[in-house]
Design a protein around this motif. Structure first.
Motif, PDB file in Angstrom:
ATOM      1  N   GLU A 137     -23.393 -16.247  43.862  1.00 22.10           N
ATOM      2  CA  GLU A 137     -24.501 -17.072  44.313  1.00 22.10           C
ATOM      3  C   GLU A 137     -24.416 -18.415  43.597  1.00 22.10           C
ATOM      4  OE1 GLU A 137     -26.369 -16.134  46.705  1.00 22.10           O
ATOM      5  OE2 GLU A 137     -25.795 -14.032  46.805  1.00 22.10           O
ATOM      6  N   GLY A 138     -25.298 -19.340  43.977  1.00 30.31           N
ATOM      7  CA  GLY A 138     -25.273 -20.652  43.362  1.00 30.31           C
ATOM      8  C   GLY A 138     -25.651 -20.603  41.886  1.00 30.31           C
ATOM      9  N   TYR A 139     -25.234 -21.632  41.144  1.00 26.51           N
ATOM     10  CA  TYR A 139     -25.590 -21.719  39.739  1.00 26.51           C
ATOM     11  C   TYR A 139     -27.014 -22.223  39.584  1.00 26.51           C
ATOM     12  CZ  TYR A 139     -20.525 -21.696  39.136  1.00 26.51           C
ATOM     13  OH  TYR A 139     -19.197 -21.380  39.167  1.00 26.51           O
ATOM     14  N   SER A 140     -27.580 -21.957  38.427  1.00 23.33           N
ATOM     15  CA  SER A 140     -28.848 -22.584  38.106  1.00 23.33           C
ATOM     16  C   SER A 140     -28.603 -24.060  37.858  1.00 23.33           C
ATOM     17  CB  SER A 140     -29.472 -21.937  36.869  1.00 23.33           C
ATOM     18  OG  SER A 140     -28.612 -22.096  35.754  1.00 23.33           O
ATOM     19  N   ARG A 141     -29.596 -24.883  38.080  1.00 24.29           N
ATOM     20  CA  ARG A 141     -29.437 -26.313  37.856  1.00 24.29           C
ATOM     21  C   ARG A 141     -29.154 -26.575  36.375  1.00 24.29           C
ATOM     22  NH1 ARG A 141     -31.160 -29.190  42.257  1.00 24.29           N
ATOM     23  NH2 ARG A 141     -32.350 -28.007  43.779  1.00 24.29           N
ATOM     24  N   GLY A 142     -28.208 -27.452  36.138  1.00 21.73           N
ATOM     25  CA  GLY A 142     -27.858 -27.785  34.772  1.00 21.73           C
ATOM     26  C   GLY A 142     -26.794 -26.902  34.169  1.00 21.73           C
ATOM     27  N   ALA A 143     -26.275 -25.906  34.934  1.00 23.30           N
ATOM     28  CA  ALA A 143     -25.194 -25.078  34.412  1.00 23.30           C
ATOM     29  C   ALA A 143     -23.982 -25.960  34.110  1.00 23.30           C
ATOM     30  CB  ALA A 143     -24.828 -23.988  35.412  1.00 23.30           C
ATOM     31  N   ILE A 144     -23.317 -25.691  32.994  1.00 24.81           N
ATOM     32  CA  ILE A 144     -22.236 -26.567  32.532  1.00 24.81           C
ATOM     33  C   ILE A 144     -20.989 -25.750  32.224  1.00 24.81           C
ATOM     34  CG2 ILE A 144     -21.480 -28.108  30.666  1.00 24.81           C
ATOM     35  CD1 ILE A 144     -24.374 -29.021  30.389  1.00 24.81           C
ATOM     36  N   ILE A 145     -19.849 -26.264  32.629  1.00 27.73           N
ATOM     37  CA  ILE A 145     -18.552 -25.723  32.223  1.00 27.73           C
ATOM     38  C   ILE A 145     -17.786 -26.851  31.550  1.00 27.73           C
ATOM     39  CG2 ILE A 145     -17.549 -26.200  34.497  1.00 27.73           C
ATOM     40  CD1 ILE A 145     -15.688 -23.818  34.066  1.00 27.73           C
ATOM     41  N   THR A 146     -17.168 -26.547  30.416  1.00 27.44           N
ATOM     42  CA  THR A 146     -16.426 -27.549  29.648  1.00 27.44           C
ATOM     43  C   THR A 146     -15.035 -27.027  29.362  1.00 27.44           C
ATOM     44  OG1 THR A 146     -18.494 -28.208  28.558  1.00 27.44           O
ATOM     45  CG2 THR A 146     -16.437 -28.975  27.564  1.00 27.44           C
ATOM     46  N   VAL A 147     -14.036 -27.903  29.455  1.00 32.16           N
ATOM     47  CA  VAL A 147     -12.677 -27.551  29.073  1.00 32.16           C
ATOM     48  C   VAL A 147     -12.204 -28.570  28.041  1.00 32.16           C
ATOM     49  CG1 VAL A 147     -11.637 -28.855  30.969  1.00 32.16           C
ATOM     50  CG2 VAL A 147     -10.361 -27.006  29.905  1.00 32.16           C
ATOM     51  N   ALA A 148     -11.578 -28.086  26.987  1.00 35.76           N
ATOM     52  CA  ALA A 148     -11.094 -28.960  25.929  1.00 35.76           C
ATOM     53  C   ALA A 148      -9.793 -28.387  25.376  1.00 35.76           C
ATOM     54  CB  ALA A 148     -12.130 -29.103  24.815  1.00 35.76           C
ATOM     55  N   ALA A 149      -9.008 -29.244  24.742  1.00 35.72           N
ATOM     56  CA  ALA A 149      -7.737 -28.794  24.160  1.00 35.72           C
ATOM     57  C   ALA A 149      -7.363 -29.706  23.006  1.00 35.72           C
ATOM     58  CB  ALA A 149      -6.624 -28.792  25.208  1.00 35.72           C
ATOM     59  N   GLY A 150      -6.625 -29.150  22.070  1.00 35.06           N
ATOM     60  CA  GLY A 150      -6.151 -29.905  20.921  1.00 35.06           C
ATOM     61  C   GLY A 150      -5.442 -28.987  19.948  1.00 35.06           C
ATOM     62  N   PRO A 151      -4.989 -29.518  18.817  1.00 35.19           N
ATOM     63  CA  PRO A 151      -4.344 -28.670  17.811  1.00 35.19           C
ATOM     64  C   PRO A 151      -5.283 -27.558  17.366  1.00 35.19           C
ATOM     65  CG  PRO A 151      -4.014 -30.989  17.315  1.00 35.19           C
ATOM     66  CD  PRO A 151      -5.014 -30.935  18.423  1.00 35.19           C
ATOM     67  N   ALA A 152      -4.741 -26.361  17.188  1.00 32.46           N
ATOM     68  CA  ALA A 152      -5.549 -25.238  16.727  1.00 32.46           C
ATOM     69  C   ALA A 152      -6.006 -25.495  15.299  1.00 32.46           C
ATOM     70  CB  ALA A 152      -4.751 -23.945  16.812  1.00 32.46           C
ATOM     71  N   GLY A 153      -7.215 -25.139  15.007  1.00 31.69           N
ATOM     72  CA  GLY A 153      -7.762 -25.339  13.670  1.00 31.69           C
ATOM     73  C   GLY A 153      -9.162 -24.786  13.621  1.00 31.69           C
ATOM     74  N   ASN A 154      -9.942 -25.273  12.716  1.00 27.03           N
ATOM     75  CA  ASN A 154     -11.321 -24.826  12.625  1.00 27.03           C
ATOM     76  C   ASN A 154     -12.158 -25.443  13.737  1.00 27.03           C
ATOM     77  OD1 ASN A 154     -10.746 -23.365  10.270  1.00 27.03           O
ATOM     78  ND2 ASN A 154     -11.106 -25.178   8.979  1.00 27.03           N
ATOM     79  N   GLY A 155     -13.090 -24.690  14.246  1.00 23.53           N
ATOM     80  CA  GLY A 155     -13.974 -25.207  15.279  1.00 23.53           C
ATOM     81  C   GLY A 155     -13.300 -25.252  16.635  1.00 23.53           C
ATOM     82  N   LYS A 156     -13.886 -26.031  17.525  1.00 20.94           N
ATOM     83  CA  LYS A 156     -13.375 -26.120  18.889  1.00 20.94           C
ATOM     84  C   LYS A 156     -12.440 -27.315  19.023  1.00 20.94           C
ATOM     85  CE  LYS A 156     -17.309 -23.810  21.052  1.00 20.94           C
ATOM     86  NZ  LYS A 156     -18.434 -23.918  22.003  1.00 20.94           N
ATOM     87  N   PRO A 157     -11.264 -27.129  19.626  1.00 17.32           N
ATOM     88  CA  PRO A 157     -10.306 -28.238  19.763  1.00 17.32           C
ATOM     89  C   PRO A 157     -10.783 -29.250  20.796  1.00 17.32           C
ATOM     90  CG  PRO A 157      -9.545 -26.325  20.982  1.00 17.32           C
ATOM     91  CD  PRO A 157     -10.774 -25.880  20.244  1.00 17.32           C
ATOM     92  N   SER A 158     -10.497 -30.521  20.561  1.00 15.99           N
ATOM     93  CA  SER A 158     -10.861 -31.550  21.545  1.00 15.99           C
ATOM     94  C   SER A 158     -10.025 -32.815  21.416  1.00 15.99           C
ATOM     95  CB  SER A 158     -12.348 -31.915  21.405  1.00 15.99           C
ATOM     96  OG  SER A 158     -12.613 -32.444  20.120  1.00 15.99           O
ATOM     97  N   THR A 159      -9.026 -32.824  20.537  1.00 17.48           N
ATOM     98  CA  THR A 159      -8.271 -34.051  20.274  1.00 17.48           C
ATOM     99  C   THR A 159      -7.460 -34.497  21.484  1.00 17.48           C
ATOM    100  OG1 THR A 159      -8.119 -33.430  17.956  1.00 17.48           O
ATOM    101  CG2 THR A 159      -6.597 -35.129  18.729  1.00 17.48           C
ATOM    102  N   TRP A 160      -6.902 -33.539  22.243  1.00 16.53           N
ATOM    103  CA  TRP A 160      -6.053 -33.894  23.377  1.00 16.53           C
ATOM    104  C   TRP A 160      -6.875 -34.246  24.614  1.00 16.53           C
ATOM    105  CZ3 TRP A 160      -2.424 -29.095  22.612  1.00 16.53           C
ATOM    106  CH2 TRP A 160      -1.622 -29.320  21.488  1.00 16.53           C
TER     107      TRP A 160
END
Length: 614
Positions: A286-309
């Protein structure tokens, strides 16, 4: 979106680590819906009023088209009534119905047999609709999702049993069965009866006046039964606990799932001289609720979430059942801080599901571009026209079209996809229209929505008014949306006129639908038009060509100035993960890693939205 059962087929699981350890078994996908086509062959089908031919000839044309275009895995049967008894004995004439094709997958032999049988049809008898519906329900068995598609040109001449009562009877038994109906040159009295059959079972009704409209509307109802968004890829199980124990993914398309609001992590290898593309698409029943968010990120593995690339996100307005985003890293400058063994990490952040929600399919597309992929060449599918240009129901099954105008009908609730190839130096403009009948039911948020996704699978802003749909607000008639023009350049190109990065060359996807329809409009068949204009001269240069896997039979074709981002197909496994000894694995030899951060600002109101982190 449609409630029809997806034909998602899952195979064996991908090895979840570089050492190819086996992942736990995943739940099997539901079987494709079983369909029985019930065709009226009563004497009135011999009337010569169907656009210069008899109704029977038009029906043969339409049914043959269904048989020719049915997916191979789609279980399809054929039942007729009024086909064998030409006499006046009502008792005998009202039992005149036969199953001429058992419900079976449409392989080559079944397809040829069915077409031969259709060619021999004659129309001679009564119209026992109610009796034929009961028998068709038996044809379909007692388990799984089932659908009857009925074609009739008039009233039932055999009641009892009244057809609408039979429809209610079948529904009251708790059977997972709906009846879609095409009224072929029907009088008003018959139209009321046939609509009642569809309404009583949760099916759709459409009128047809000639061979072309019968073929188009019948095809629409079958697509509605067979396909919604067709999620596909090599099954993989991403880590829920960060990059450390994540599986390695190489260029290809994968299929995972969101559960319990948890994010998904994967390892990936990328040298500094390589560019990485990552796209993620979540698919809901079914449809998403309004404001539903999907994020994709990538970068060198390390602490936290990668986002450098790279880092991208999309935010849904809640009326679509697919939300997608993606990004490409910038070319390496040669002085990046290396990642150990060139191993980085991809994270797909889940801003959609919560604890206890049903698992949701997620497609992950991974590509690499470097000097070796530049000469890979394009495997761009030939554009389609006419009936062959009917939209598909996923990025992977999007129908390839070229510049020009296209027309078809869709059922309200469908959201078909098309694809068009554009190169640096060109401009793309998409114009899409829909015609709603005078009695079309609509509500305040109903509208005609057109979404264009770039070759990173991120939704682009349609035009400067920042709305995602042309709202009906109680109006009917013709509605049109114009998206573009976009100047296609390339990310980081000095000639780029689009600081938001929508303008990367490759495959662009067009999706059209009636957004947030009134529940009473679901299944209503409406004609649509699609015009694609690609102008300008392709510019010579070194736009990246991305490699998305080595499955040449089904895999995505190269993307960039001379290629496309996806495969043309109906889904299934699109790529396979390889270990470090494979050709794909050798693309990422140890030499350091890193790339620029993609930049994109702003969220537009009334549109599917995305953002790059600064």
């Amino acid at each position: 979106m449609l409630a029809a059962v997806s034909v998602l087929m899952l195979g064996a699981l991908l090895s979840s680590t570089a050492t190819a350890s086996a992942a736990p078994a995943r739940p099997e996908a539901p079987e494709p819906v079983r369909i029985d086509l019930v065709l009226d062959l009563s004497g009135s089908m011999n009337d010569n009023d169907a656009g210069g031919q008899t109704r029977l000839a038009a029906a043969k044309q339409a049914v043959t088209r269904i048989i020719e275009t049915a997916p191979e895995q789609a279980p399809l049967g054929l039942r007729v009534y009024g086909a064998t008894y030409p006499g006046q004995d009502k008792k005998q004439g009202c039992t005149d119905t036969q199953q001429v094709l058992p419900v079976t997958a449409m392989d080559a032999a079944a397809r040829a047999d069915a077409k031969n049988r259709v060619e021999g049809f004659t129309a001679v008898g009564f119209t026992p609709i109610g009796h034929a519906l009961r028998e068709a329900a038996k044809d379909l068995g007692t388990s799984g999702a089932r659908r009857i598609v009925l074609v009739s040109d008039g009233d039932d001449t055999c009641a009892p049993p009244p057809p609408c009562e039979v429809a209610r009877e079948l529904k009251s038994q708790g059977i997972d069965l709906a009846v879609d109906v095409v009224g072929f040159r029907t009088p008003s009295s018959a139209r009321t009866q046939l609509r009642c059959i569809a309404d009583a079972t949760g099916g759709s009704y459409a009128d047809a006046e000639d061979a072309d409209s019968l073929t188009a509307n019948l095809g629409t109802l079958f697509r509605k039964a067979w396909r919604t968004y067709h999620a596909s890829g090599k099954p993989v199980e991403g880590s829920l606990n960060g990059c450390q124990d994540a599986p390695l993914v190489t260029p290809g398309q994968y299929l995972d799932e969101f559960t319990g609001g948890r994010d998904l992590y994967y390892k990936v290898k990328k040298r500094p001289d390589q560019r990485l593309q990552v796209s993620a698409t979540a698919v809901a029943e079914e449809g998403y609720s309004r404001g539903a968010i999907i994020t994709v990120a990538a970068g060198p593995a390390g602490n936290g979430k990668p986002s450098t690339w790279l880092r991208e996100f999309s935010q849904s307005m809640g009326w679509a059942n697919v939300i997608s985003t993606g990004g490409r890293s910038k070319p390496g400058a040669g002085n990046e801080t290396p990642a150990p063994d060139d191993t980085g990490c991809i994270v797909v952040e889940n801003g959609i599901t919560k604890s206890g929600d049903k698992p949701m399919p997620v497609e992950l597309l991974v590509g690499i571009a470097d000097a070796t992929t530049q000469g890979a060449g394009a495997r761009t599918p030939a554009p389609r026209t006419g009936a062959d240009a009917e939209g598909g129901f996923s990025f992977n099954s999007a129908t390839p079209i070229g510049p020009g105008s296209h027309r078809q009908s869709i059922a309200v609730g469908e959201a078909p996809f098309w694809r068009v190839e554009v190169k640096a130096g060109q401009k793309l403009t998409v114009t899409a229209g829909v015609d709603t009948p005078a009695d079309f039911p609509s509500s305040t948020p109903s509208g005609w929505a057109v979404t264009v996704y770039n070759s990173q699978r991120e939704s682009t802003q349609c035009n400067d008014d920042q709305r995602s749909a042309e709202l009906f607000t109680g109006r009917t008639g013709h509605f049109e949306r114009v998206c573009g023009p976009w100047d296609i350049t390339d990310q980081g190109d000095a000639k780029s006129s689009d600081s938001k990065g929508y303008d990367v060359p490759g495959t662009y996807y067009i999706q059209a639908q009636v957004a947030e329809p009134d529940p009473r409009a679901k299944g209503v068949v409406v004609p649509i038009s699609l015009k694609v204009d690609v102008s300008g001269t392709p510019r010579a240069g070194n736009s990246p060509v991305f490699f998305f896997g080595d499955d040449t039979a089904q895999g995505p074709s190269p993307s960039g100035a001379n290629g496309s981002a996806e495969q043309r197909g109906t889904g299934g496994t699109t790529a396979s993960a390889k270990d470090d000894d494979s050709a794909v694995g050798r693309l990422a030899l140890p030499a350091g890693a890193g790339a620029g951060i993609l930049l994109l600002g702003g969220i537009a109101f009334y549109m599917l939205r995305r953002r790059r982190a600064t």
